[in-house]
Structures are given as C-alpha cells and as structure tokens.
Design a protein around this motif. Structure first.
Motif, PDB file in Angstrom:
ATOM      1  N   LYS A   1      10.668 -39.946  51.136  1.00  0.00           N
ATOM      2  CA  LYS A   1      11.633 -41.056  50.957  1.00  0.00           C
ATOM      3  C   LYS A   1      12.181 -42.304  50.944  1.00  0.00           C
ATOM      4  CE  LYS A   1      16.308 -38.634  52.226  1.00  0.00           C
ATOM      5  NZ  LYS A   1      17.010 -40.307  52.585  1.00  0.00           N
TER       6      LYS A   1
ATOM      7  N   ARG B   1       8.182 -45.920  52.633  1.00  0.00           N
ATOM      8  CA  ARG B   1       8.212 -46.899  51.535  1.00  0.00           C
ATOM      9  C   ARG B   1       6.984 -47.807  52.869  1.00  0.00           C
ATOM     10  NH1 ARG B   1       8.548 -43.532  48.517  1.00  0.00           N
ATOM     11  NH2 ARG B   1      10.455 -44.031  46.164  1.00  0.00           N
TER      12      ARG B   1
ATOM     13  N   THR C   1       3.940 -47.961  50.341  1.00  0.00           N
ATOM     14  CA  THR C   1       3.615 -47.012  49.454  1.00  0.00           C
ATOM     15  C   THR C   1       4.866 -47.233  48.630  1.00  0.00           C
ATOM     16  OG1 THR C   1       2.836 -45.391  50.982  1.00  0.00           O
ATOM     17  CG2 THR C   1       3.771 -44.279  49.350  1.00  0.00           C
TER      18      THR C   1
ATOM     19  N   SER D   1       5.320 -45.383  45.725  1.00  0.00           N
ATOM     20  CA  SER D   1       5.700 -43.766  44.941  1.00  0.00           C
ATOM     21  C   SER D   1       5.676 -42.347  45.634  1.00  0.00           C
ATOM     22  CB  SER D   1       5.315 -43.607  43.619  1.00  0.00           C
ATOM     23  OG  SER D   1       5.942 -42.617  43.200  1.00  0.00           O
ATOM     24  N   GLU D   2       6.010 -41.430  46.183  1.00  0.00           N
ATOM     25  CA  GLU D   2       5.465 -40.046  46.856  1.00  0.00           C
ATOM     26  C   GLU D   2       5.394 -39.464  45.785  1.00  0.00           C
ATOM     27  OE1 GLU D   2      10.599 -40.069  46.155  1.00  0.00           O
ATOM     28  OE2 GLU D   2       9.640 -41.367  46.793  1.00  0.00           O
ATOM     29  N   GLU D   3       5.673 -40.056  44.331  1.00  0.00           N
ATOM     30  CA  GLU D   3       5.150 -38.822  43.599  1.00  0.00           C
ATOM     31  C   GLU D   3       3.670 -38.056  43.904  1.00  0.00           C
ATOM     32  OE1 GLU D   3       2.622 -41.031  39.860  1.00  0.00           O
ATOM     33  OE2 GLU D   3       4.355 -41.514  39.393  1.00  0.00           O
TER      34      GLU D   3
ATOM     35  N   VAL E   1       7.184 -51.587  44.803  1.00  0.00           N
ATOM     36  CA  VAL E   1       8.308 -50.275  44.067  1.00  0.00           C
ATOM     37  C   VAL E   1       9.060 -50.635  42.619  1.00  0.00           C
ATOM     38  CG1 VAL E   1      10.348 -48.648  44.402  1.00  0.00           C
ATOM     39  CG2 VAL E   1       8.717 -49.552  46.056  1.00  0.00           C
TER      40      VAL E   1
ATOM     41  N   TRP F   1       6.184 -50.336  39.594  1.00  0.00           N
ATOM     42  CA  TRP F   1       5.822 -48.871  40.005  1.00  0.00           C
ATOM     43  C   TRP F   1       5.959 -48.118  38.485  1.00  0.00           C
ATOM     44  CZ3 TRP F   1       1.684 -45.945  42.326  1.00  0.00           C
ATOM     45  CH2 TRP F   1       1.536 -44.950  42.134  1.00  0.00           C
ATOM     46  N   PRO F   2       5.000 -47.160  38.304  1.00  0.00           N
ATOM     47  CA  PRO F   2       3.495 -46.719  37.810  1.00  0.00           C
ATOM     48  C   PRO F   2       3.215 -48.806  37.116  1.00  0.00           C
ATOM     49  CG  PRO F   2       4.749 -45.989  35.747  1.00  0.00           C
ATOM     50  CD  PRO F   2       5.475 -46.601  36.437  1.00  0.00           C
TER      51      PRO F   2
ATOM     52  N   TYR G   1       2.467 -33.327  41.066  1.00  0.00           N
ATOM     53  CA  TYR G   1       3.201 -34.633  41.191  1.00  0.00           C
ATOM     54  C   TYR G   1       4.614 -34.029  40.978  1.00  0.00           C
ATOM     55  CZ  TYR G   1      -0.735 -36.193  39.584  1.00  0.00           C
ATOM     56  OH  TYR G   1      -2.506 -36.608  40.057  1.00  0.00           O
TER      57      TYR G   1
ATOM     58  N   PHE H   1       8.615 -35.758  41.100  1.00  0.00           N
ATOM     59  CA  PHE H   1       9.171 -37.375  40.903  1.00  0.00           C
ATOM     60  C   PHE H   1      10.759 -36.700  41.060  1.00  0.00           C
ATOM     61  CE2 PHE H   1       5.574 -36.231  37.916  1.00  0.00           C
ATOM     62  CZ  PHE H   1       4.789 -37.743  37.863  1.00  0.00           C
TER      63      PHE H   1
ATOM     64  N   THR I   1      15.431 -38.855  42.194  1.00  0.00           N
ATOM     65  CA  THR I   1      15.895 -40.496  41.695  1.00  0.00           C
ATOM     66  C   THR I   1      17.341 -39.523  42.887  1.00  0.00           C
ATOM     67  OG1 THR I   1      16.712 -41.954  40.322  1.00  0.00           O
ATOM     68  CG2 THR I   1      17.138 -39.601  39.485  1.00  0.00           C
TER      69      THR I   1
END
Length: 694
Positions: free
Chosen positions: A259, A262, A281, A283-285, A364, A367-368, A427, A429, A431
């Motif tokens: 998390k 980045r 990076t 996203s970490e999805e 960030v 994304w996406p 994946y 997702f 928050t």
C-alpha cells in the motif's frame, strides 16, 4: 526540470491534451504546464516532436524526443535508456540481458534446484501493437507448447512496453496465461529488474524518511565485505568510500508494504544535469497478498525492482500453485519508469524526489490507464465500483456503533475471513474509509468477490456475508455494514496495540558492530541487522517477565520472542511470563485469552496457566509460520489470531501467571512477534474491569 508532471496524450485513444479522468481538467493541465515552464525552463524547451520507432536487425528503439529506450529483439530485454546526454543509464558493464528485464522463479517435480528455476523470460516473437504519433506499444511473446515441458515455465508470456508522446518515461506490463491441460507448477516470484550504472547513481530514495547515499556493489565483494548470517547481509569492512566502513548492507532493510510502495528509485548527482530514475507503481491491484504484504524495492547495485509476486515475509503460504487442469490469466502492471532532471539549481536530492512524488500522484489518479492496447487490461469504463459504510460495534467499548475510521476495505477472491492476505492468483482492490466510516472502492475488474475489512485498533478481520458480483459499469452500494470484533467479556488487561505489527514494543539498539546509519534514531529502528541476538544480551539467563500494571510494553516487552544461542552453538526456546492479579475469580465461568501474532517463523507457541510444569500445555498453536520476518528486518508478516478459552477454575484470586513458551529452536531466525494480547473476563452486561487488580 525535464519531466512534465502532467502527461499529455493517451496514444490512440486521445489527442495531445486529452485527459480522460474527471479529476483533472484541461485547464488544470494548462496551469501546471505553465507553472513548470516558469519554474523549470528545461521542461518548456523539450523536443515535443512525435514518436519515432526504429526497428533494426537485433533491437528496436522507442524515441519520443525526451528519452530513447532500446530493447533486444525478439528477447524483449531493455538494453539501453538514453537520456539527457547520457548514452545509457543502465549498467554498461553488464551483458545486454542483465540490464533491464522481467524474470520469474518457478518450480515443478522435475526441477532439482532447491529454490526453483530462474527464468529471465527471453521471448521469441516481436510485434508492433500500436504505432501512432501519440503512442508506441511493443509486444514480446513466448508461447508454450508440450515440446517445452520441463524446459521453461508452462505459461504464455506477453511482455509489453509502451511509450507515449511527451511522456518523461515509459511503461511496462505483462500478461501471463496458463491453459487447461498444461502441466502443474509453482510460481514463487516474478518482477521487473533495472540495473543502473554504478558510476552514476549513488543516492537511493523510497520515502521521505528513507533515503540515503548507498555503498557500491564492489563493497559487497569478498575483498571488501564480510558475509554475515545469510548471503544478503554483508558487513562492509573495506569499502571504496570510507564513510561506509562498519555498516551492514542488506536489501531486506529497504522492504515496504504494497500500500505504500508507490515510488522509489535513484538520483545521480555526478551527471550534468543531475537526474533521477524512478519506478512508479500506480496500483497494487495486481500484487499478491493484499495491501500489507511487504516486498523489496531498491537496493545496492544500484538496482530498482517492481515486484508483482513473491513469498517474502509469508513463505510457502503465498506460493502460486497451479494444477494440471487450471486455466489462469493475469495482467501484471503497468508500472511507469519515470526520468527527471534538474537544470536550474537547487538541491537535486530534494527537488528530484519531490518531482517524482508529484509524477506518482499523476499516475495514481490516472489509474486505471486507458492507453494499454491489450484487451486483457480493462479501462475504467469496463470496471465497476462498490461503496458503503462500515461501523464497529463492541458493547464493552461503547453501547453505540462507532464509525470505522481509517478502516482498510477491499475486494478479493471469495474465501474465509482474512483469506485476502494469502490470495495470489486474482486481483485485489482496496481503499481506506473516511473518519465517518464511508468507503468507495473503484476501478474493480468484473468478477465475483468477497468484501473484506481490517480495522486498525481492533483485532480480527471482517468479511461481508454475501458475495459481491461486479459487472462493467456497475456501481453497487452495500449499505451500512457492522463489524463486531471478537469479544466475550470486558477487558481485564491488554498488552500492545492491535495494529498487526510489533512496532510498539521494545526494539533494542543494534550491536554497534552491525549498524545501518539510516536507521539510527529512526522510526523504523527494527530494520537494523542482528536484533535477534540482542535478546540474549538483555536476558542472558532468565527470560522476560512482564507484570501487568507495573511493566510498560514500550520498554519492557521485547519485540520478538526468539531463540537463544547456547555456549555449544545450539539454540533453545524461551518461556515468557505475564503476571497479573485478580481480586475476584468466577470459578463457574470461562475467561478468554486473545493472542494476535504479527508474524511467526517455524515456531510452536504453547500456553500454560499458573503451572509451568504441566506436561501438556493448556493451548498450542502447533508448528506455524514460514514468514522469515526476523531475518528480513520486518515488523510483521502474516497475521494470526488465537482465541483461547481459560476456565475460571484455572485462575486464582491474587497472583496469576500466564506462561508463553515458544518451542522449535534450531536457528537464530525462528521466533514470533506479538501484535496484541488481551485477557477478557466472563460475559457481563457492562464493559467494566471486574476482578482485575492493577
């Protein structure tokens, strides 16, 4: 500064100034570019001509006037990055295949190597996917067939490289596919590696408070460095630069959670102008193990990594295991390689880092992405979202529901409560809920998920009972959810903070012979080498005793229950004691002992109540863990929660002792870290501390 913070252009899907995300208007783009033109004249003076693609016999070059990226053809290795007058930012002393590359480690029954087979993923086919004035996208593929069984990993591999017009960098993403009826195999690690020039890049940065000048790779050689307890850790005894003498270099000291991972990279102050090389990076999805999983970043080389899947800080629990009849496909990335430079003075270390963080924010928020040409990477309009509110109800804290302020809320593959931290194939997702507990998870790929949550300050995990199905464009509202954390009765006493780490406990000063100067007087002091040996220094004969109401866990509770080395070079376990007093004991009822572990490595934790000599423990975890967190300077691995019933007849009015014995002791790295320990009284109508004497 030679990078635009706002990337203009989206290849075939947008013109020069199109930005598809609603958060960033065309007017805002213009304002930012205008500010840069005034503040960083070099940015306004860049060559903003269209893209050029040069296909030669053995390689291919992407050029947007800002940088040129050379890739071997058809192998798909990044052999050169030309930028600001430097012919190649990658290590020119290395072979072409050892500069910038994707790799993986895989295992199968026919592989004899202990740690599996290393594969640098040399591809066999090259294709131009997109070539317009705004975007170039290249594909390097290797397709598997039965003739390759036992020789290469049974995957179809597609490595993509993307360059956009006027973009200060380039992107890379990969698509892995395992078809039905293909052989079974295990995947333990996959990543992108960039090895930079050691004569140029000497300063490494990964966060505001974790950056420094670094030793050279030469300092780790046998002539200059002394290997320590494992190959990754080296004591620098005769470094090229005397300032590093006596320091320990170990790549694991620079790990970070998904998390927070980045942007990280390197700065060169010896080039003219000073420049930075950054791996972003957005996203970490696509990463394994969820938001708390730790991975390597940058380290001595100079090397920078984009790790998508690894077993670090988790062990075998996170090996990707594929059966012989298991179809699978996954997109890893894109990640962005960002270059910047400073031409008008100022502190390059500060300004290049700040610029890299600004570019990270742009990525960030974008994304996406909407530019990847592969149908397997889904843009925003083909994804969905989930919103709701999470409240917490614990009647022993408050009669009313409380908002889950700061809760991490995420969607991952369906599974048991807390299974997200073991999930690798799909994946995730995630928050963070706001102060009132409201959350919105966006950009979710279509599929069926469980909704999970972890609430800082509370033990356990939350899982929404119903599965959540996402379709393109869907926007689901799950309403108000209520998490009731594990609780049987009022708190009699507690040790620590339930935050899934051992960071709040006592972390000793390192042995002065084995220090990393970055972590002196640092919040991450636990990253120093050899802290496992400090337990025996502080408790040479008798183990730790903690007295509730007298001891302070910040000073008196050692951060890891580790082995103790004996005089004959063997290792022994330890037994910690928690002493407490009870004024009243309800003999006819049951108390509850909650033990939350932050990590475990090849250990068996046994619990005894008021009788250390009892032949059978009251409770035993059995052998648990392969996290290896202690050796890798972490403060947590995989989270484990144990709920132990304690019959009232085993407690006495007055002095009581809980004995925590950690068995299995054959190496210095075995041990456990506690996250939080709590004793609850029998159920009652009110949340008070009945029976506890402080």
């Amino acid at each position: 500064m030679s990078s635009f913070h706002v990337r203009s252009g989206r290849g075939p899907k947008g013109d020069v100034f199109s930005v598809s995300k609603t958060w960033l208007s065309v007017e805002l783009c213009f304002i930012i570019l205008l500010i840069q033109a005034v503040t960083f004249p070099a940015a306004a003076a860049q060559n903003i001509s269209g893209l050029q693609l040069h296909i030669r016999e053995q390689d291919v070059v992407m050029d947007n006037g800002i940088l040129q990226v050379t890739l071997s053809k058809p192998e798909g290795m990044v052999t050169g990055i030309q930028y600001k007058g430097v012919d190649n930012l990658l290590e020119i002393l290395n072979e072409d295949s050892n500069r910038g590359y994707w790799d993986l480690v895989w295992d199968a029954p026919e592989i004899k190597r202990k740690k599996g087979e290393f594969d640098r993923m040399e591809t066999t086919n090259f294709t131009v996917i997109v070539e317009t004035e705004n975007q170039i996208e290249l594909s390097f593929t290797r397709m598997w067939d039965p003739s390759l069984e036992g020789k290469v990993v049974p995957l179809n591999i597609d490595k993509r490289f993307v360059m956009l017009r006027n973009s200060p960098g380039f992107y890379s993403y990969g698509i892995y596919e395992h078809l039905k009826d293909w052989p079974a195999f295990d995947l333990t690690n996959t990543r992108i590696v960039f090895k930079l020039r050691k004569d140029k890049f000497h300063y490494m940065a990964m966060s505001d408070n974790r950056q420094r000048y670094m030793p050279l790779p030469d300092d780790r050689t046998a002539e200059r460095g002394q290997p320590l307890a494992y190959p990754e850790a080296v004591l620098l005894v005769n470094p090229v630069e005397p300032e590093f003498k006596g320091e320990v270099d170990d790549k694991y000291q620079y790990s970070i959670e998904n998390k927070d991972n980045r942007v990280h990279g390197w700065i060169s102050t010896v080039t003219d102008p000073p420049m930075g090389f950054w791996q972003i990076t957005p996203s970490e999805e696509f990463k394994s193990g969820g938001p708390l999983k730790q991975c390597l970043t940058s380290h001595v080389g100079p090397i920078t990594l984009a790790i998508f899947h690894s077993t670090h800080y988790s062990g075998a629990d996170l090996i990707l295991k594929f059966g012989p009849n298991e179809p699978w496909k996954k997109v890893f990335g894109p990640v962005f390689i960002h270059l910047n430079s400073l031409v008008n003075g100022g502190d390059p270390l500060k300004r290049l880092w700040e610029d890299a963080k600004q570019q990270m924010e742009v990525e960030v928020q974008s994304w996406p992405y909407d530019f990847p040409a592969s149908k397997d990477f889904l843009p925003l309009d083909q994804r969905g979202s989930v919103s709701g509110r999470l409240l917490v109800h614990d009647r022993y804290i408050c009669d009313e529901d409380l908002p889950g302020n700061g809760t991490l809320v995420g969607l991952a593959a369906p599974g048991d409560v807390g299974s997200w931290q073991f999930e690798c194939k799909g994946y995730q997702f995630w928050t963070k809920a706001d102060e009132k507990g409201y959350f919105s998870v966006t950009g979710i790929r279509p599929g069926t998920y469980n909704l999970f949550a972890y609430v800082p300050g509370l033990i356990g995990d939350y899982r929404y009972d119903a599965e959540v199905t996402i379709s393109p464009g869907s926007d689901k509202d799950v309403g108000t959810l209520v998490y009731e954390p594990p609780r049987s009765g009022p708190t009699l006493w507690e040790i620590g903070i339930p935050d899934r780490t051992a960071a709040e406990f006592f972390v000793p000063d390192p042995n002065p012979m084995y220090i990393n100067k970055l972590y002196l007087n640092h919040t991450d002091r636990f990253r120093q080498y050899g802290l496992w040996e400090r337990y025996a220094d502080l408790y040479p004969h008798n183990d730790m005793v903690y007295t509730v109401g007298v001891s302070d866990y910040r000073k008196d509770f050692f951060f890891a229950q580790v082995t103790r080395k004996t005089d004959n070079n063997t290792y022994q376990g330890s037994t910690w004691q928690i002493k407490f007093e009870l004024d009243i004991v309800d003999k006819n009822n049951t108390y509850k002992l909650r033990i939350a572990l932050a990590t475990a490595h090849v250990s068996d934790l046994q619990v005894r109540i008021n009788d250390l000599r009892a032949s059978n423990p009251h409770f035993s975890t059995g052998p648990i863990g392969n996290d290896n967190t202690i050796a890798r300077h972490g403060i947590h691995g995989l989270y484990r929660l144990y709920n132990v019933d304690v019959p009232g007849v085993q407690l006495v009015e007055g002095n009581n002792t809980i004995f925590l014995t950690r068995t299995l002791s054959t190496s210095p790295f075995q041990g456990i870290m506690y996250d939080y320990i709590r004793l609850e009284g029998p159920p009652s109508s009110k949340g008070n501390n009945l029976g506890f004497s402080s």
